[in-house]
Each structure stands twice: as structure tokens, then as C-alpha cells.
Design an enzyme around this catalytic site. Structure first.
Site, PDB file in Angstrom:
ATOM      1  CG  HIS A 384      -2.206   0.720   1.022  1.00  0.00           C
ATOM      2  ND1 HIS A 384      -2.460   1.522  -0.066  1.00  0.00           N
ATOM      3  CD2 HIS A 384      -3.340   0.768   1.784  1.00  0.00           C
ATOM      4  CE1 HIS A 384      -3.668   2.040   0.027  1.00  0.00           C
ATOM      5  NE2 HIS A 384      -4.228   1.590   1.135  1.00  0.00           N
ATOM      6  CG  ASP A 388      -2.983   5.226  -4.195  1.00  0.00           C
ATOM      7  OD1 ASP A 388      -2.275   5.176  -3.182  1.00  0.00           O
ATOM      8  OD2 ASP A 388      -2.952   6.160  -5.028  1.00  0.00           O
TER       9      ASP A 388
END
Length: 413
Positions: A384, A388
Site C-alpha cells: 500500500h 493505492d
């Protein structure tokens, strides 16, 4: 004249290995270039060949010992390979567990006499646990050696009423009957298993891991495969599987969402304009991830051939360090083992991994009606820090759409 056998160069940045198995014992005849030992590195097993024909001499190190490149591990006496010397005592690692006072029948010797059966520690443990006679099992590994899968298959055949194994010869003191006591066994981790543990733990500590899921209707791919599998096999001499479809579908996703095909290095993001897919395959010593290069430039047949070749060589323990280098994205198929759903861990320094699972018939709603369709859950685990949530979901959705409508892969949608 004795010829020293040294640890060969193991690959870029690899300086040491662990002795996994001695394939020859002192006194055994040895041919030129015949493997005498198997060394375990961080990623693959490396066989050490004899540079001359002769007779196996002294073993300088034992199974489980750590050795560096250039270390003398054994000697071979030059001369006639047929004039074998009496076998010297086998060198054992100081870390190896003490031998059992009552070994399983025929565990170490062939039925024909005193020719040793080469078995890795994992295979030997499987033989002991399954209670089967290794001399009655046909080995499918390299040079006919037994694999753990061979032993498990023989044990399963025995349970299901297969041919009864020959009773062992009567011994002076039969093994005592089981008393129900609880036992423990300590086995040193192989170098490969230690590396796997460190890399996976490192991935959890260094990356911000997250997983997104979707499900895929496999009807179209199954129909396409059933329609063309015979013609495909006849033309290309390889079976048409599902990995080719998912590999090409992944290429579409990685092209449209380039961050999934990238990785973080320091304070920079490294993007790739090519797709090298690491394919997780099971090997006797653990999971390995050889790399199919330039998947975006290859057709289904070549992808399937590459994957089949890696699977066979992983089973035989003949994958090389070069086979494991690189990789921009990973596909792991837990479905072959029956997994319904999982959260795969990324393969550093990569930033994403696609997890495939088993196909099962489930009720789904199509055009307002409940129908039964072959469905598969798919998972995308990602870093992450770089990817995204919107990008991850988009990439997985592209893969889903390509599998449910394979024509997209042909017209590049």
C-alpha cells in the site's frame, strides 16, 4: 591419487551453502561428472559433480554442515570406478539427530544387497512416518531417486488396499510395539526454509500489506479450454492449462496499472516496461518462484511450456539461480492444493502478488436468475506504500474481466 572436491561457485552474491545430501559414500564407484553431493543454497539445490572417474574417498563434512565456496568437502581416488574400496564410516553432522535404535526395515539398503538408496532427510522422514519399504517404490526424481511425493503416494496406495508390502526379514530383536507415548522430533531447518522464513517475515515488516478480493466466473475459460485443448496439445505438444490465461490477463492489468508492476527502491519507484512473472511452484524443500521472462511477448504455448518445465525441474531439484532471478509480479496458485481463499504475501522487492484458488460450482445471479457457475475467488495482495486501493481494485477487475471474456486478451482490451 586423490582428487579434492571443492564447493563450486554457487551464483551471484551466494557465498555459502548447506550440505543437504551425500549421493555417494566412501568406497562407491564414481563416474566423471556424476553428482556426489547435493548442496542447499538460499534458493535452489546445487549438485556437485566429480571431476574424475574413480572411487569415492573421504567425506570431509557432514549433512547439515555449512560450507563456503572453495571449501574441500570430499576426495575421490582416481582409478577404476569398478574397484570400489570398503565403505568408510559415514560422516554425520554434529547437529544431526541421533539415529533411532530401531530403524525401519529396508530403510537404508536395497533389496538386492548392500547398495544404498539415496534419500534426502525429508524423504527418509517420510519413509519412517509412513512405514513403507523404499525398495519397493519406483522413484520419479532425477536419476530415479525417491521423492517425498513418491513415498506419500505409496503410503496412500497401501492404505487404500494396494499390494501388500513384503514382510521384512525376521530380526534378532523385533521393534517394540507402540506404547502410545508422545514424542517430539527436532529437525534443523534447511537453508532454503530459513531464507523463506526471513523473506516472508521481512515482507510483513517492510511493506504495508493489504489484500483485495474478487470472484471470477470460469465458464468462458473452461469452455474455451475444452474446445481447443486437443488441437492445442497436438500442435504445441503441451497441455493447455489455466495459468496461460491468468498470465496474459495479468499482462493487461499491469500495462494499465503500471504501479502493480513496479517496486520501491529507497526514495524512488522503479517501473518496468516488461512483464517477468514469478510463478510459485512447490519443491521438495519448500516453495520456489522461478521466473517466466517476457510474458507480455509470449504466446499461450510458450508460457505453458515454461511453467511445465519449471514444475518438473523444481520436483527434480534442478532449478538454477538464474531461473529465480528477477520477476516483476508473482502468481501463486493455491487452488491446486484445494485452497478456497487466501491472502498471499508479496515476493520482495515486488509490490504485488495474484493468488488463485480452487474452482467450485456456486449459485450466482445472472440476468435476474439464480444459476450454477464454476467460480473462483482471486486475491491481490499489494504494498500500500506504492499501490493505492483504487489501483489494486482496478487491476484485479481487469484480470476478472479478461478471464470472463477471453477475447479481450486477443484484441488487447
Amino acid at each position: 591419487m586423490a582428487q579434492e572436491i571443492k564447493v563450486p561457485t554457487l551464483g551471484e552474491s551466494v557465498t555459502e551453502a548447506t550440505v543437504g545430501e551425500w549421493l555417494k559414500q566412501p568406497g562407491d564407484p564414481v563416474q566423471r561428472d556424476e553428482p556426489i553431493a547435493s548442496l542447499e543454497t538460499d534458493k535452489v539445490a546445487v549438485e556437485v559433480p566429480s571431476p574424475i572417474a574413480g572411487v569415492m574417498g573421504e567425506l570431509k563434512v557432514g549433512v547439515g554442515d555449512t560450507v563456503e565456496v572453495g571449501t574441500v568437502i570430499a576426495t575421490v581416488e582416481e582409478g577404476s570406478a569398478g574397484a570400489a574400496k570398503p565403505a568408510a564410516p559415514k560422516v554425520e553432522s554434529k547437529d544431526a539427530p541421533a539415529p533411532s535404535p530401531a530403524p525401519a526395515p529396508a530403510q537404508a539398503k536395497a533389496a538386492s544387497g548392500d547398495e544404498s538408496i539415496a534419500m534426502s532427510p525429508a524423504v527418509r522422514r517420510a519413509v519412517l512416518e509412513a512405514g513403507v519399504d523404499p525398495t519397493q517404490i519406483k522413484g520419479t526424481g532425477k536419476d530415479g531417486r525417491l521423492t517425498k511425493e513418491d513415498v506419500l503416494a505409496a503410503a496412500e496406495a497401501k492404505k487404500s488396499g494396494g499390494a501388500a508390502q513384503a514382510a521384512p526379514a525376521a530380526s534378532a530383536s523385533p521393534a517394540p510395539a507402540a506404547t502410545g507415548e508422545r514424542r517430539e522430533e527436532r529437525v534443523k531447518m534447511t537453508r532454503m526454509r530459513q531464507t523463506i522464513a526471513k523473506r516472508l517475515k521481512g515482507a510483513q515488516e517492510n511493506a504495508a500489506l493489504l489484500t483485495t478480493f474478487n470472484d471470477v466466473d470460469m465458464s468462458a475459460v473452461i469452455e474455451t479450454r475444452n474446445r481447443y485443448k486437443d488441437l492445442f496439445a497436438k500442435k504445441h505438444d503441451i497441455r493447455l492449462g489455466f495459468m496461460g490465461f491468468f498470465s496474459k490477463a495479468a499482462c493487461l492489468a499491469l500495462r494499465d496499472v503500471p504501479s502493480v508492476n513496479a517496486y520501491i527502491e529507497g526514495d524512488e519507484i522503479v517501473y518496468h516496461d516488461y512483464v517477468d512473472i514469478s510463478v510459485a511452484v512447490s519443491a521438495p524443500n519448500g516453495l520456489v518462484v522461478p521466473v517466466v521472462r517476457d510474458v507480455d511477448q509470449k504466446g499461450f504455448a510458450q508460457i505453458e511450456k515454461d511453467i511445465a518445465d519449471f514444475g518438473a525441474r523444481a520436483k527434480d531439484g534442478t532449478l538454477t539461480m538464474d531461473d529465480m532471478k528477477g520477476g516483476t509480479f508473482t502468481i501463486s496458485n493455491g487452488g491446486v492444493f484445494g485452497s478456497l481463499m487466501s491472502t498471499p504475501i508479496i515476493n520482495p522487492p515486488q509490490s504485488a502478488v495474484l493468488g488463485l484458488h480452487r474452482i467450485e460450482d456456486r449459485p450466482v445471479v445472472v440476468d435476474g436468475e439464480i444459476v450454477i457457475r464454476p467460480m473462483m475467488y482471486i486475491a491481490l495482495s499489494y504494498d500500500h506504500r506504492l499501490i493505492d486501493g483504487r489501483e489494486a481494485v482496478t487491476a484485479l477487475k481487469i484480470i476478472k474481466e479478461a478471464i470472463e471474456d477471453p477475447a479481450r486478451m486477443l484484441i488487447d482490451l
